[in-house]
Design an enzyme around this catalytic site. Sequence first.
Site, PDB file in Angstrom:
ATOM      1  N   ILE A 137     -15.493  68.458  64.788  1.00 14.44           N
ATOM      2  CA  ILE A 137     -15.825  67.378  65.723  1.00 14.44           C
ATOM      3  C   ILE A 137     -15.178  67.645  67.085  1.00 14.44           C
ATOM      4  O   ILE A 137     -15.754  67.365  68.131  1.00 14.44           O
ATOM      5  CB  ILE A 137     -15.338  66.012  65.160  1.00 14.44           C
ATOM      6  CG1 ILE A 137     -15.879  65.773  63.740  1.00 14.44           C
ATOM      7  CG2 ILE A 137     -15.709  64.871  66.098  1.00 14.44           C
ATOM      8  CD1 ILE A 137     -17.377  65.744  63.611  1.00 14.44           C
ATOM      9  N   CYS A 194      -5.037  69.298  63.984  1.00  8.10           N
ATOM     10  CA  CYS A 194      -6.494  69.437  64.112  1.00  8.10           C
ATOM     11  C   CYS A 194      -6.861  70.918  64.183  1.00  8.10           C
ATOM     12  O   CYS A 194      -6.374  71.631  65.055  1.00  8.10           O
ATOM     13  CB  CYS A 194      -7.021  68.723  65.360  1.00  8.10           C
ATOM     14  SG  CYS A 194      -8.785  69.047  65.582  1.00  8.10           S
TER      15      CYS A 194
END
Length: 313
Positions: free
Chosen positions: A70, A129
Amino acid sequence: MIESFKIGDVEFKNRILVASGTFGYGDEVPDLVDISKLGGVVTKSLSMKPRDGNPNPRITETASGMLNSIGLANIGVQKYISDKLPVLKKYDTKIVANIAASSVDEYCKVLELLDAQQRVHGFEINVSCPNVKEGGLSFGTDVKLVSLITKELRQRTRKPLIIKLTPNVTHISEFARACEAEGADAVSLINTVIGMAVNIHKRTPKIATTTGGLSGPAIKPIALAKVYETVNAVKIPVIGIGGIVSWEDAVEFFIVGASMVQIGTANFINPATGITVAEGVKKYCENNGFDDVGRLVRTLQTNKTISIVDSWL
Ligand code: RRO
């Protein structure tokens, strides 16, 4: 039956949270899901400025999991405070704001803005992330930077400070120890595992950034091993995340030593998973003579002398 659990001064009504990125900002809850039955909601990662995220395609399904890239798409902290937080006051559950950033300074500024908000009960700091070039794994795989971020943020909040760790390192316990030493209240693990999938007809990666983060049932055994390693290295609570789709999965994490758990990818299939997990864990405890879910935590029977993980610690 005691289901609640305290981190710092905050009491969560049960030990089940929904994981960052799988429940939006907590304001778009389907009618059928009563989030006041959850211990808390961890928000999508928030950064200082809004971010569009990575190019499409950025999600693909794999055999027993989901691959995402994402790229930290989010509305930015200011819009979160003005548009999303006010809606959350109708819910009787705890809100844990997840923060991601590309510099230590950005982590501090975002945390300070959120710390001033009464409806934000605590923080989960994303140093893990796998899908952004700056910040993300370049921070989360450097133990000195994880220490520094924890230390700086600890000076800026008295609310619960949870550091979310990546499994994409050799020994996750070293990172957890660094967080504990700098005053973190808890660590949560694991974020997604770096993975890849290929379209054999086009001979291209299935997601635009080539690699992404793998989540879902495929990663549960990895997560359990990382939680086991970590609970044997630190005294602060460990929050288990990775592939939980049923109450039985959650019970495994508690037995291994997780003090709380988060439900992630399963929310995309059924956003009420957290509620059924909470009910199932409670029943399991009742049926097995535990009057507090906490009594189940770390009840694993192992032979430490022949355990490979224990030899690393
Ligand atoms: O946004 C993402 O691509 C993302 C994030 Br911030 C994260 O922490 N973990 C993940 O698998 N994806």
